[in-house]
Design an enzyme around this catalytic site. Structure first.
Site, PDB file in Angstrom:
ATOM      1  N   VAL A  82     -13.698   1.437  -2.912  1.00  0.00           N
ATOM      2  CA  VAL A  82     -14.936   1.071  -2.229  1.00  0.00           C
ATOM      3  C   VAL A  82     -15.119  -0.441  -2.100  1.00  0.00           C
ATOM      4  O   VAL A  82     -16.110  -0.890  -1.523  1.00  0.00           O
ATOM      5  CB  VAL A  82     -16.174   1.681  -2.929  1.00  0.00           C
ATOM      6  CG1 VAL A  82     -16.090   3.192  -2.952  1.00  0.00           C
ATOM      7  CG2 VAL A  82     -16.338   1.128  -4.338  1.00  0.00           C
ATOM      8  N   LYS A  83     -14.176  -1.231  -2.616  1.00  0.00           N
ATOM      9  CA  LYS A  83     -14.303  -2.685  -2.536  1.00  0.00           C
ATOM     10  C   LYS A  83     -13.871  -3.198  -1.160  1.00  0.00           C
ATOM     11  O   LYS A  83     -13.430  -2.439  -0.294  1.00  0.00           O
ATOM     12  CB  LYS A  83     -13.488  -3.346  -3.641  1.00  0.00           C
ATOM     13  CG  LYS A  83     -13.933  -2.983  -5.057  1.00  0.00           C
ATOM     14  CD  LYS A  83     -15.403  -3.228  -5.279  1.00  0.00           C
ATOM     15  CE  LYS A  83     -15.820  -3.231  -6.750  1.00  0.00           C
ATOM     16  NZ  LYS A  83     -15.384  -2.088  -7.548  1.00  0.00           N
ATOM     17  N   THR A  84     -13.987  -4.503  -0.952  1.00  0.00           N
ATOM     18  CA  THR A  84     -13.765  -5.097   0.372  1.00  0.00           C
ATOM     19  C   THR A  84     -12.347  -4.847   0.868  1.00  0.00           C
ATOM     20  O   THR A  84     -12.132  -4.571   2.051  1.00  0.00           O
ATOM     21  CB  THR A  84     -14.071  -6.604   0.333  1.00  0.00           C
ATOM     22  OG1 THR A  84     -15.376  -6.785  -0.210  1.00  0.00           O
ATOM     23  CG2 THR A  84     -14.015  -7.197   1.725  1.00  0.00           C
TER      24      THR A  84
END
Length: 398
Positions: free
Chosen positions: A190-192
């Protein structure tokens, strides 16, 4: 269903992974150093060390600092538990600091207050968390840590691509370590950008980078000039290093990133400018539509960091005034096909830490936690998706 977050993976990413699967190295091959070099160049740090997760990165930074039982560190209580746990892995004690109630970020004032509760002779480090992707006021906090003579570690697991003020008129990129000793990133889905699971530590200290690299691989040393067990290390006839030899002089861990993950990371890193721009566009649409929430809800304040590459889109809702519990709001949104989440339960409220030592009331954190709700936010969302979320939340809140 619109989840609160999800990965953005395309055919180029898949092709990069397949290329490695068809190569000679699935791990300990050329992809990891290539990813490290590209990442270091992007953030503007001399050294980047890849590892298996953001949590592993935080632990490695603690190991590189030499944290041990009896030492103390300061950690903001609004974060994932990993930020505090990494210090506990080394036996250090955690002093929790408060945060700004409207941003969830630690400030120079909350760090100083926590320092007043610490034993200055035992205090070794301060962690700051760039929560949601917005950067803390690193310049002011750095001046506090420098004055106290303690290390500064940035938990930047949310903030890849965000810029911050080094001094008036001069900006840096989170991860350049211009004002800190280490910066740690996460590549959770879910991170960049994602590597599936994975992390990266950046630093300007070459000796610290070497300690990080060794600690992620069981503490093994393969450079002959650093060996101390010479009777086993060198050929007795010609004195040349034995090619199979390695040496462990300290404890280490299996915190390596695989070449499969690194290939995905390199592919994602090449798209980071596009991913960052998309997050900014969606954040702006959220800001425009948030006026429909009424007076009992608003987005987390980012006035000091308007161009941040946000990882989370957090609304602050006065649930008591609205007349609904947070659970009721989440369930009503879910029934409309909208996922949500809470980031985070204050760490000092967790039984493990509560039983370890008493923490005084941290009113900013309590106020932030009581109101926060993370809304769907990821690059594959459309502007219409944002409108749908905002309209649904407005209806739920009445």
């Amino acid at each position: 269903m619109l989840p609160y977050a999800r990965q953005s993976v395309d055919e180029e990413d898949i092709a990069a992974v397949v290329r490695v699967l068809n190569s000679d190295f699935l791990t300990t091959g050329p992809e990891v150093p290539a990813f490290e070099a590209a990442f270091a160049e992007y953030v503007g740090a001399p050294h980047a060390v890849a590892c298996s997760s953001g949590t592993a990165g935080l632990h490695l930074a603690c190991l590189a600092l030499g944290l041990k039982p009896g030492d103390q560190v300061i950690v903001p209580t609004i974060s994932f538990v990993a930020t505090a746990n990494c210090a506990r892995y080394c036996g250090a004690d955690v002093i929790f600091c408060d945060v700004d109630p409207d941003s969830g970020l630690a400030t120079a004032e909350t760090v100083r207050e926590a320092m007043d509760r610490a034993d200055r002779s035992k205090l070794k480090a301060v962690f700051v968390v760039h929560l949601t992707g917005a950067a803390v006021d690193l310049a002011r906090i750095s001046s506090v840590t420098q004055e106290a003579g303690v290390a500064l570690i940035e938990d930047a697991c949310h903030s890849l691509g965000t810029r911050y003020d080094i001094e008036p008129g001069r900006q840096g990129l989170v991860g350049d370590c211009a004002l800190s000793d280490f910066t740690v990133f996460s590549f959770h889905p879910v991170k960049t950008i994602t590597t599936g699971e994975g992390g990266m530590i950046t630093t300007r200290d070459p000796e610290a980078a070497e300690r990080l690299s060794r600690a992620r691989n069981h503490g093994l040393i393969r450079t002959p000039e650093d060996w101390v067990e010479t009777s086993m290390a060198f050929d007795p006839v010609d004195g040349e290093p034995n090619p199979w030899f390695y040496e462990q002089q300290d404890i280490g861990y299996n915190y390596r990133l695989t070449d499969i993950q690194a290939a995905l990371g390199r592919s994602q890193l090449r798209k980071l400018p596009k991913l960052a721009d998309r997050r900014r566009q969606l954040a702006e649409q959220y800001r425009r539509r948030s006026v429909s929430f009424g007076t009992n809800a608003r987005l987390v304040s980012s006035a000091h960091n308007p161009d941040a590459v946000l990882h989370l889109m957090v609304a602050l809702i006065d649930f008591e005034t609205v007349g609904l519990t947070r659970r009721e709001v989440m369930l009503r949104l879910k029934n409309r096909g909208i996922g949500s989440q809470v980031h985070y339960i204050p760490i000092h409220c967790q039984p493990y830490y509560r039983e370890m030592s008493a923490t005084p009331d941290l009113p900013g954190a309590s106020r932030y936690y009581a109101r926060c709700l993370s809304l769907p936010f990821y690059p594959d969302m459309t502007v219409d998706d944002v409108d749908t979320v905002c309209s649904a939340l407005s209806d739920v809140l009445g």
